[in-house]
Structures are given as structure tokens and as C-alpha cells.
Design a protein around this motif. Structure first.
Motif, PDB file in Angstrom:
ATOM      1  N   ASN A 223      13.796 -22.770  55.663  1.00 57.86           N
ATOM      2  CA  ASN A 223      13.032 -23.036  56.783  1.00 57.86           C
ATOM      3  C   ASN A 223      12.157 -24.321  56.558  1.00 57.86           C
ATOM      4  O   ASN A 223      11.949 -25.042  57.645  1.00 57.86           O
ATOM      5  CB  ASN A 223      12.023 -21.761  57.054  1.00 57.86           C
ATOM      6  CG  ASN A 223      12.770 -20.708  57.760  1.00 57.86           C
ATOM      7  OD1 ASN A 223      14.069 -20.906  58.297  1.00 57.86           O
ATOM      8  ND2 ASN A 223      12.364 -19.610  57.648  1.00 57.86           N
ATOM      9  N   LYS A 224      11.638 -24.414  55.470  1.00 61.00           N
ATOM     10  CA  LYS A 224      11.020 -25.630  55.194  1.00 61.00           C
ATOM     11  C   LYS A 224      11.549 -26.849  55.272  1.00 61.00           C
ATOM     12  O   LYS A 224      11.498 -28.112  55.896  1.00 61.00           O
ATOM     13  CB  LYS A 224      10.369 -25.851  53.592  1.00 61.00           C
ATOM     14  CG  LYS A 224       9.348 -26.793  53.410  1.00 61.00           C
ATOM     15  CD  LYS A 224       8.685 -26.612  52.275  1.00 61.00           C
ATOM     16  CE  LYS A 224       7.926 -25.065  51.944  1.00 61.00           C
ATOM     17  NZ  LYS A 224       7.267 -25.074  50.690  1.00 61.00           N
TER      18      LYS A 224
ATOM     19  N   ASP B 279      -9.412 -26.095  56.004  1.00 58.98           N
ATOM     20  CA  ASP B 279      -8.356 -25.328  56.840  1.00 58.98           C
ATOM     21  C   ASP B 279      -7.508 -26.391  57.688  1.00 58.98           C
ATOM     22  O   ASP B 279      -6.483 -26.151  58.076  1.00 58.98           O
ATOM     23  CB  ASP B 279      -9.230 -24.530  57.702  1.00 58.98           C
ATOM     24  CG  ASP B 279      -9.675 -23.236  57.034  1.00 58.98           C
ATOM     25  OD1 ASP B 279      -9.113 -23.056  56.057  1.00 58.98           O
ATOM     26  OD2 ASP B 279     -10.642 -22.811  57.461  1.00 58.98           O
ATOM     27  N   LYS B 280      -8.077 -27.590  57.754  1.00 59.18           N
ATOM     28  CA  LYS B 280      -7.255 -28.415  58.720  1.00 59.18           C
ATOM     29  C   LYS B 280      -5.760 -28.754  58.206  1.00 59.18           C
ATOM     30  O   LYS B 280      -5.440 -28.836  57.050  1.00 59.18           O
ATOM     31  CB  LYS B 280      -7.963 -29.851  58.815  1.00 59.18           C
ATOM     32  CG  LYS B 280      -7.698 -30.649  59.977  1.00 59.18           C
ATOM     33  CD  LYS B 280      -8.718 -31.914  59.860  1.00 59.18           C
ATOM     34  CE  LYS B 280     -10.164 -31.598  60.087  1.00 59.18           C
ATOM     35  NZ  LYS B 280     -10.642 -31.181  61.422  1.00 59.18           N
ATOM     36  N   MET B 281      -4.925 -28.771  59.266  1.00 57.51           N
ATOM     37  CA  MET B 281      -3.528 -28.983  58.961  1.00 57.51           C
ATOM     38  C   MET B 281      -3.155 -30.734  59.176  1.00 57.51           C
ATOM     39  O   MET B 281      -3.864 -31.205  60.036  1.00 57.51           O
ATOM     40  CB  MET B 281      -2.700 -28.281  60.074  1.00 57.51           C
ATOM     41  CG  MET B 281      -2.522 -26.912  59.681  1.00 57.51           C
ATOM     42  SD  MET B 281      -1.416 -25.828  60.728  1.00 57.51           S
ATOM     43  CE  MET B 281      -2.255 -25.835  62.331  1.00 57.51           C
TER      44      MET B 281
ATOM     45  N   GLY C 254      10.147 -27.791  58.722  1.00 60.09           N
ATOM     46  CA  GLY C 254       9.154 -28.347  57.823  1.00 60.09           C
ATOM     47  C   GLY C 254       8.031 -27.340  57.703  1.00 60.09           C
ATOM     48  O   GLY C 254       8.130 -26.122  57.735  1.00 60.09           O
ATOM     49  N   PRO C 255       6.927 -27.613  57.105  1.00 59.03           N
ATOM     50  CA  PRO C 255       6.046 -26.521  56.650  1.00 59.03           C
ATOM     51  C   PRO C 255       5.263 -25.862  57.745  1.00 59.03           C
ATOM     52  O   PRO C 255       4.164 -26.055  57.694  1.00 59.03           O
ATOM     53  CB  PRO C 255       4.887 -27.229  55.661  1.00 59.03           C
ATOM     54  CG  PRO C 255       4.969 -28.761  56.338  1.00 59.03           C
ATOM     55  CD  PRO C 255       6.349 -28.802  56.900  1.00 59.03           C
ATOM     56  N   GLY C 256       5.744 -25.229  58.650  1.00 60.47           N
ATOM     57  CA  GLY C 256       5.186 -24.412  59.636  1.00 60.47           C
ATOM     58  C   GLY C 256       5.106 -22.733  59.196  1.00 60.47           C
ATOM     59  O   GLY C 256       5.377 -22.618  57.928  1.00 60.47           O
TER      60      GLY C 256
ATOM     61  N   LEU D 132       1.574 -29.985  61.347  1.00 58.07           N
ATOM     62  CA  LEU D 132       1.501 -29.692  62.777  1.00 58.07           C
ATOM     63  C   LEU D 132       2.851 -29.764  63.535  1.00 58.07           C
ATOM     64  O   LEU D 132       3.136 -29.163  64.382  1.00 58.07           O
ATOM     65  CB  LEU D 132       0.553 -30.656  63.429  1.00 58.07           C
ATOM     66  CG  LEU D 132      -0.690 -30.595  63.216  1.00 58.07           C
ATOM     67  CD1 LEU D 132      -1.727 -31.902  63.553  1.00 58.07           C
ATOM     68  CD2 LEU D 132      -1.461 -29.349  64.204  1.00 58.07           C
ATOM     69  N   ILE D 133       3.642 -30.906  62.833  1.00 55.98           N
ATOM     70  CA  ILE D 133       5.138 -30.804  63.491  1.00 55.98           C
ATOM     71  C   ILE D 133       5.714 -29.482  63.117  1.00 55.98           C
ATOM     72  O   ILE D 133       6.580 -29.004  63.647  1.00 55.98           O
ATOM     73  CB  ILE D 133       5.796 -32.085  62.611  1.00 55.98           C
ATOM     74  CG1 ILE D 133       4.970 -33.370  63.073  1.00 55.98           C
ATOM     75  CG2 ILE D 133       7.104 -32.096  62.718  1.00 55.98           C
ATOM     76  CD1 ILE D 133       5.659 -34.556  62.411  1.00 55.98           C
TER      77      ILE D 133
END
Length: 500
Positions: A55-56, A259-261, A60-62, A266-267
Motif C-alpha cells: 500500500n505504501k 502530530d502534523k503530517m 503513499g504513507p496514508g 497528506l497525499i
């Protein structure tokens, strides 16, 4: 699916099976074991490395490709975006897409299959439409408008766009690469990112190249939309409608530095939210229409309920849509009996003993203990479909489609002695615990509004002129038409009759 059903029917709630390369794995549907895995001892279990790394690469890192602290940090920001208050503001957007589906399909029925006449209702001209294709397109457009404030598919032509095709074909194509995916944890650590990209481009396997192309379409689209929204925020552009991405960017801006992404995260969230909300929702909507076509008496009850609620021909508000009893019952029962994702894989992070509700088919030492100890590193299947059909939870009619079981409320629907840890009315279809679907309320609203709109205008009936509808398992269930010569093609044709 018959094989999965057989495992639970013949061997019970926990079964030892052989996986890739002869590895010992488990197939689990026992309700007490699931309570331990999903809730009580969930820190001992997580997604498999194959699932996360694949999945990564694709998304991407979701949320579906992260674990541990990173997953919790992302979930903390994403989960509130799907609050009831925010969904109420999105309700008109759902209606806009639903009404466009109806407005476009109605005038074209006679042109799609003008030569198809239903001999049992000769006074009406019948039309047969591939509702699987239309539900996929409608789901993507709904997700695009509500999550991004962006139109992927204006639904004004008979053709899919590039993004629709990419999403629709991704899971079946990945299923063909099941063996290759087992190497993902190793391959993703091989050299630099550019080297791995070059390696993929040189791989002369059509399925690999197809997945690369689909991933590129999703990533490039999400990145472009994210940067567009960020630029609008910088310029102080006021949006004329709410969107999930707006709420997500706002929540991320307000989050603490820890905590901010970042942009890649975000993508990843955008790509995962679009894909996750589209593919499973399209499958669920298609199954709902198919099931209602097979139960015309329930379809009529549901249509009458909707007509009575919409007495003035207007749109129902969020609370009104969510409180329609037959609509709610039909959705819950269909999601229970026919979950779009029938199983997920997990791995044991550390040795863990899990209790069992039924030990009748197990060795004496397990019967005496009432539990089984799962070693660290064990891969196992969490059987969503199997758990959703357990007589110990749902009673003797667990395998029957009976939406009326929900009319007296969720507690009345569970007639057995056991309970499941599902986040949605005790059903496992949206899972539970820290890996539960963050958008399950979003999915309910989307499905209900599309059904409300379609049922006001159309009556759906099965048709056998084109063959038998069968449901194929490629992680997410999808329909195909099987002709008498045994050939299959994707889609779900239904007879569609205008009622207004």
C-alpha cells in the motif's frame, strides 16, 4: 467465496491452513477471538508487512500503509473530519451527484437497449443497464465532490475517465500479483527510491506495468489537487462548499508540530480516502441494487417509505435520511450478509492467548483451556463474512437476508449469545478498534442518499437475457455476468423501469 464459507462451516471459528511457501496460518471467525484481536488485545496484532509495504508503494504513507505511532497520529487528525456535523454540511453535495445520475440515465434508457422487451410486462418498454459501471462512476464523483470539491466524472457521457478506470482495475490486477507481493517487504528496502522505480519500469510483466500506471494516475492527481487547495488557502480564496480536504488541511494546520503530517502523508491520505470510499462503496451499492432486484417486495416497501418521507418532492436532510427504518435495515442487512471485503489479513506482533467461544472441533488441550496461544509472527485471516454469518451471534437465520431483523433496533438484531467487535452495529464489515474504517459514517450517508434518489425514480429487476450474475473474489467482491458457455465479463446488468 465458497471455499471461505466451507472453512468456517466445516472446521469452525479457528482453522489452521497452509499459506504461501507452506507457512502455517490461521483462519479466524470465532467471536471471542475477534474481541481479543480487534479490541481487548489489539496492541498484539497489526496489518501484515506485505499489506503495509504494498500500500505504501501504491498509495503513499496514508492510513492503510502506516502502523504504530504514525498510524495513531494520522488517525487523530483524519477521524474528526468525518464527524456528523461535517457530514450534515456535505449532504447537499451527495444529492447533487445522485440527482445527476438519475437525470442522465433516465432519458437514455430507450437508446441503450431499445431491442430488449420484457415479455412479462409488454406494456412497458424495458431497459437493461450495467449498474455496476454506473455505481462505480457515481461513487467516484461523489467522493471527488465531497472529499476534494473536485469533479472526476461529470456523468454526462457513457464513458469512464482515466481515474475511474484506474480505481476499478487496481484490486483485480493486484490479485494477479499475489505471489510477487509477498516479496514487497524485501523489495521496498532494495536500494534508493529512484533505483526501485527504475527496476519497476524495467520489469516486463504486464500486471506490474498496469499497477504502476494506476498508481501514477492516483498519485499525480492527488498531488495536483492538494497543491491547488494549498494555493487557494494561501490566496485566501473562499470555497463555496465544504470539502473533506479543506477540513483535513485545517485540522493539520491546527495540529501540534509533533502530530502534523507532511506533504507525502497528506497525499497518501487523499489517495487512500478516494480509493477506499469509492471501490467498497461501489461494490456495496451494486450489491444492494442486485439484492433489491431479487426481493421486489422489500424494494417496494423501501420505495414507499422514501416516497412518504419526501412528500413534497424535496431533498431529505441528514437526520431524516439516517432515520428511515427500512432504508437503515436494508443497508445493515446487506452489509452484514454481503460485506464488500470478506476478509482481511493480520499478523501477531507478540505471542498472545485469545479466548474461544466454540472449541467443539478442537483438540482436548484447547478445549480445556478455552483459548489458543498464537505465536508471534503468525499470519491469519480475520473472516469478516464468516463472523457476520455466525448463528451464535445472529441466531438460526443468520444466513438469510432478513432486513426486518433490524427494525426493532441493533440490540434486537443480535439474537445469539455472542457479540462481535464491529464499529458499525456489531457488524464486522467496517472492522473495529484502531484499524476501523474512519469513513464508515460517510459511506452510510453516501449509500443512503444514492439509494433514496434512485428508488424514487426507478424500479430494478433481475434480467437473465445476458447471463447469470456471479460475484468474484479479488479482495473486494465485484460482479460479473457468466454466459451459458462459461465465459465471464465484468458488470451487473439490471432491468431498469422508470416509476415517475
Amino acid at each position: 467465496m465458497p471455499f471461505h464459507d466451507m472453512l468456517v462451516d466445516r472446521y469452525g471459528g479457528i482453522v489452521k491452513i497452509r499459506g504461501f511457501f507452506g507457512t502455517e496460518q490461521l483462519y479466524i471467525s470465532d467471536p471471542r477471538a475477534l474481541q481479543s484481536i480487534i479490541l481487548k488485545d489489539q496492541e498484539s496484532f497489526d496489518e501484515t508487512s506485505v499489506f503495509l509495504e504494498t500500500n505504501k508503494v501504491i498509495f503513499g504513507p496514508g492510513l492503510v500503509s502506516t502502523a504504530g505511532h504514525q498510524h495513531k497520529r494520522q488517525r487523530k487528525i483524519v477521524f474528526p473530519v468525518f464527524s456528523v456535523a461535517h457530514l450534515k454540511g456535505l449532504t447537499p453535495v451527495f444529492y447533487e451527484v445522485a440527482e445527476r445520475v438519475g437525470a442522465f440515465t433516465a432519458p437514455t434508457f430507450s437508446n441503450v437497449l431499445a431491442d430488449v422487451i420484457d415479455t412479462e410486462a409488454s406494456r412497458n418498454e424495458d431497459s437493461v443497464i450495467d449498474m455496476a459501471d454506473w455505481m462505480a462512476r457515481a461513487a467516484l464523483e461523489t467522493v471527488g465532490q465531497t472529499i476534494l470539491g473536485y469533479s472526476f466524472d461529470p456523468l454526462d457521457s457513457p464513458h469512464n475517465n482515466q481515474y475511474t478506470s484506474a480505481i476499478k482495475d487496481l484490486i483485480p490486477t493486484l490479485f494477479k500479483l499475489s505471489l510477487v507481493r509477498q516479496l514487497a517487504p524485501f523489495l521496498t528496502r532494495l536500494g534508493s527510491r529512484d533505483f526501485r522505480r527504475t527496476l519497476v519500469e524495467w520489469t516486463p510483466v504486464p500486471a506490474v506495468q498496469a499497477v504502476k500506471g494506476m498508481s501514477d494516475v492516483m498519485y499525480d492527481t492527488a498531488r495536483g489537487l492538494l497543491r491547488q487547495k494549498q494555493e487557494e488557502v494561501k490566496r485566501g480564496v473562499v470555497q463555496d462548499r465544504k470539502s473533506v480536504i479543506g477540513a483535513l488541511l485545517k485540522a493539520n494546520d491546527e495540529a501540534s508540530a509533533a502530530d502534523k503530517m507532511d506533504e507525502d502523508e497528506l497525499i497518501g491520505q487523499i489517495t487512500v480516502l478516494i480509493f477506499g470510499a469509492q471501490d467498497t462503496t461501489a461494490s456495496s451499492l451494486t450489491r444492494l441494487l442486485h439484492t433489491l432486484s431479487l426481493h421486489p417486495e422489500v424494494q417496494d416497501k423501501l420505495r414507499n417509505e422514501v416516497a412518504e418521507a419526501v412528500s413534497e418532492g424535496g431533498r431529505l436532510e441528514y437526520d431524516a435520511v439516517m432515520s428511515l427504518p427500512w432504508l437503515d435495515a436494508v443497508l445493515k442487512e446487506t452489509m452484514r450478509l454481503y460485506p464488500p471485503v470478506p476478509f482481511v489479513r493480520r499478523t501477531t506482533l507478540k505471542e498472545q492467548a485469545v479466548p474461544l467461544a466454540d472449541t467443539s472441533n478442537l483438540p482436548a488441550q484447547i478445549k480445556d483451556a478455552g483459548s489458543v496461544t498464537i505465536p508471534a509472527g503468525t499470519i491469519f485471516f480475520t473472516s469478516i463474512a464468516g463472523a457476520n454469518r455466525l448463528e451464535s451471534v445472529w441466531g438460526g437465520d443468520a444466513r438469510e437476508w432478513k432486513p426486518e431483523r433490524w427494525l426493532q433496533g441493533d440490540r434486537a438484531a443480535v439474537t445469539g449469545v455472542e457479540r462481535l467487535p464491529g464499529i458499525y452495529s456489531g457488524i464486522m464489515s467496517f472492522l473495529g478498534g484502531e484499524r476501523a474504517c474512519v469513513g464508515y459514517k460517510f459511506a452510510q450517508l453516501e449509500i443512503k442518499i444514492l439509494l433514496v434518489t434512485l428508488l424514487q425514480r426507478f424500479r430494478f429487476a433481475p434480467t437473465k437475457q445476458n447471463g447469470e450474475i456471479v460475484w468474484n473474489l479479488s479482495q473486494i467482491l465485484s460482479p460479473s455476468v457468466r454466459t451459458q458457455d462459461g465465459k465471464e465479463r465484468k458488470g451487473m446488468p439490471l432491468g431498469v423501469e422508470r416509476v415517475i
